[in-house]
Design an enzyme around this catalytic site. Structure first.
Site, mmCIF file in Angstrom:
data_model
loop_
_atom_site.group_PDB
_atom_site.id
_atom_site.type_symbol
_atom_site.label_atom_id
_atom_site.label_comp_id
_atom_site.label_asym_id
_atom_site.label_seq_id
_atom_site.Cartn_x
_atom_site.Cartn_y
_atom_site.Cartn_z
ATOM 1 N NE ARG A 1 -2.808 -1.235 3.349
ATOM 2 C CZ ARG A 1 -2.535 -0.591 4.472
ATOM 3 N NH1 ARG A 1 -2.615 0.720 4.520
ATOM 4 N NH2 ARG A 1 -2.194 -1.247 5.555
ATOM 5 C CB CYS B 1 -1.411 -8.173 16.414
ATOM 6 S SG CYS B 1 -0.193 -6.848 16.527
ATOM 7 C CB THR C 1 -5.322 -14.229 9.421
ATOM 8 O OG1 THR C 1 -5.491 -12.996 8.714
ATOM 9 C CG2 THR C 1 -5.759 -15.366 8.524
ATOM 10 C CB SER C 2 -3.420 -17.018 13.599
ATOM 11 O OG SER C 2 -3.237 -15.986 14.549
#
Length: 631
Positions: free
Chosen positions: A87, A278, A281-282
């Site tokens: 980005r 941090c 997603t997990s």
């Protein structure tokens, strides 16, 4: 007759023009006509919701060299230019009316007329000689209280293909709009600009992503990397955050997931916000639970309930370190012959994709974002080029995943949210899981104070804490103080306000190593789920409520078959007074810098929290063991 009708008929087939005309929407016609005239593409194709048009977009992305085939025939690979793989924060700016510039100054803004003049200057003739496409999408399910219709006009068929995977097509939604709804949609105009022999944007010095939240339009020029070019992702999110602030709902940078208790035949919905790297997603993908969405959520008050939808239909995920051991569900899907776009990874001589942290030995040569690649090759700055870019991505449908909650994913009224998680990266302050006493406290003490701590491996300087209120600062599109107050007001407006919990997966021991494994997040999550259903007692701390040791010991055994020692518990859940008051002072300073007009009641709340912690410090000492604090 619309003033652009003659021009559009020249640039469109009869079929495409009739698709556009059938909408009977002057604002759509004017948008497409304005940029057909200004950007001057050779031709314009209009897509509806048909599989025929979806397939045409895929074929064009390949035919124009924006994507390439792989060994698995339904998978493709795309490469962005060497300087276009993340980005562009510097050139992503808000176009703001002159009278609003002061309050938007901290949010990388440009005065409206200046910005419009610059971006339209760059856009003039930028599509000349190229084939463009117009597509219709929905943020959230179509024909729903959450729906935000969107129109994309682009000359990148890779962008169009990506959006077909990531979002629900909505031509039919536009076709069925009532007259009073026809002005209310988001518009995106994008051009990759001039391309080099590899099909990559050339004029990166003129890369601009300008967002007009006042008129709900985003201009993206000379950009290909999806985070800069796929309008419906983070550009749309900024428009939606502004829109929600005006209308009394919320757009948040959050996953939506279902925590499953098989023994009790129970499903509880959580949302969660985590800064990059941090654990977002997990957490959304914890084995045994179910996912609704991994990135962006809309919240609305529907019949007094706090309800959420996943805005997206697919996922645009970082592929680095996705491997069979750590991310088995995603890895499995990346190996199957189904529609996936890989970007900025290596295509080996075997025509298979390879990426960093894949857990598979990569070949020594092939093609990647650098061009023809061999192990050890260096770029123009003398830096060795790796197998793949660190920000390489995969674009894939969410409903491929075995662990998707299909009912929640498609629910037009969303899912009822009962828990909200906020987590940062923190080696020595925040306990692994803590419940807030109420919604306002959760927003101001848990969400607004989020920080992400750097490691020596990433920046060369360990322990630098970057403020990240609500894990959303890159996308907040109106003043931070007002945004925070809107979060508070919305949560307090529903009858059954969700519980807010903080989490922290990164507490380090005296040896400098993480105290628990990556899998421990499942325990913290199930304790939070149990608290929602009144199943666990808790100890008070100066900032909330924490688990009893016996409950965590049982949860570690049940979910991970691990022993959890009292010594580890005491270390992890000790309240650190000075560390916490320092954290609150950092938050106050950040808010003063980012929004000088932050309401006084927010600072008063933090000052009261600091006073409470200092009083506890006087009574119990700087380090307060679990259970010692009595309020």
């Amino acid at each position: 007759m619309n003033k652009f009708e003659t021009l559009l008929k020249e640039k469109m087939s009869e079929e495409s023009f009739q698709k556009l005309a059938a909408l009977k929407n002057e604002k759509v016609m004017d948008f497409v006509g304005t940029f057909a005239e200004h950007c001057d593409p050779k031709s314009i194709y209009v897509c509806d919701d048909s599989e025929k048009d979806t397939q045409y977009v895929r074929e064009q992305a390949l035919a124009k060299g924006e994507e390439h085939t792989l060994a698995n025939s339904k998978q493709t690979i795309h490469w962005d230019g060497y300087g276009d793989q993340a980005r562009d924060k510097k050139n992503t700016r808000f176009m703001v009316y002159k009278e609003n510039m002061d309050k938007m100054a901290s949010l990388n803004s440009i005065e409206y007329e200046e910005g419009l003049s610059e971006i339209m200057g760059i856009a003039k003739g930028i599509m000349r000689g190229k084939d463009a496409v117009v597509l219709f999408y929905s943020e959230g399910p179509t024909q729903s209280p959450f729906t935000i219709p969107c129109v994309q006009f682009t000359d990148s068929w890779y962008v169009a293909h990506s959006e077909n995977i990531l979002y629900r097509t909505a031509y039919s939604h536009f076709l069925n709009m009532k007259d009073e709804e026809k002005d209310d949609f988001f518009r995106f105009i994008h051009s990759a600009g001039e391309l080099d022999e590899n099909g990559c944007s050339v004029n990166l010095q003129n890369r601009r992503i300008y967002m007009d939240t006042q008129n709900n339009i985003v201009y993206s020029m000379n950009a290909q990397y999806a985070g800069n070019s796929v309008g419906l992702k983070k550009h749309s999110m900024r428009l939606a955050i502004n829109k929600s602030g005006q209308e009394g709902w919320l757009c948040e940078h959050m996953f939506v997931m279902a925590v499953v208790d098989k023994k009790k035949n129970r499903k509880t919905y959580f949302c969660g916000a985590y800064p990059s790297a941090c654990g977002k997603t997990s957490t959304a993908m914890i084995p045994g639970e179910q996912i609704v969405g991994d990135d962006i959520a809309y919240f609305r008050n529907i019949n007094g309930e706090f309800r959420a939808v996943n805005v997206e239909f697919g996922m645009f995920g970082i592929i680095k370190d996705v491997n069979e051991q750590d991310d088995p569900v995603i890895f499995k899907n990346l190996m199957l012959n189904q529609e996936v776009i890989f970007s900025n990874v290596l295509r080996g001589k075997d025509n298979k994709p390879y990426w960093l942290g894949m857990g598979v030995d990569a070949p020594d040569e092939g093609r990647n974002h650098f061009g023809e690649w061999k192990k050890g090759v260096k770029d123009a700055n003398g830096k060795e080029v790796g197998v793949a870019h660190g920000n390489a991505r995969y674009t894939m449908r969410l409903d491929y995943l075995d662990n998707i909650d299909k009912a929640g994913f498609e629910a037009k009224d969303g899912v009822k949210v009962e828990g909200v998680l906020y987590g940062g990266r923190d080696s020595d302050i925040t306990v692994p899981v803590e419940e807030s006493p109420n919604w306002k406290d959760g927003i101001l003490i848990k969400a607004a104070t989020l920080e992400s701590e750097t490691t020596s491996a990433t920046l060369g300087q360990e322990g630098v804490r970057t403020p990240s209120p609500m894990a959303n600062m890159d996308f907040v599109s109106y003043p931070l103080g007002s945004y925070t107050m809107n979060n508070i007001k919305f949560g307090e407006s529903v009858k059954a306000t969700p519980k807010i919990f903080s989490t922290n997966y990164f507490m380090r021991g005296k040896d400098g190593n993480f105290v628990t494994s990556k899998l421990a997040k499942k325990v913290w999550l199930h304790w939070a789920e149990g608290r929602i259903h009144g199943e666990y007692e808790a100890y008070d701390t100066p900032t909330g409520k924490i688990p009893h040791y016996e409950d965590l010991k049982a949860l570690f055994k049940e979910h991970l078959n691990e022993d959890f020692s009292k010594e580890t518990y005491d270390y992890l859940f000790t309240f650190r007074c000075t560390k916490w008051t320092d954290k609150l002072e950092r938050t106050k300073a950040y808010y003063k810098k980012m929004d000088p007009n932050t309401p006084k009641e927010i600072f008063d709340y933090w000052d009261a929290a600091i006073a409470k912690i200092n009083k506890a410090k006087e009574k119990y000492g700087d380090l307060i063991l679990p259970g010692a604090f009595k309020g």
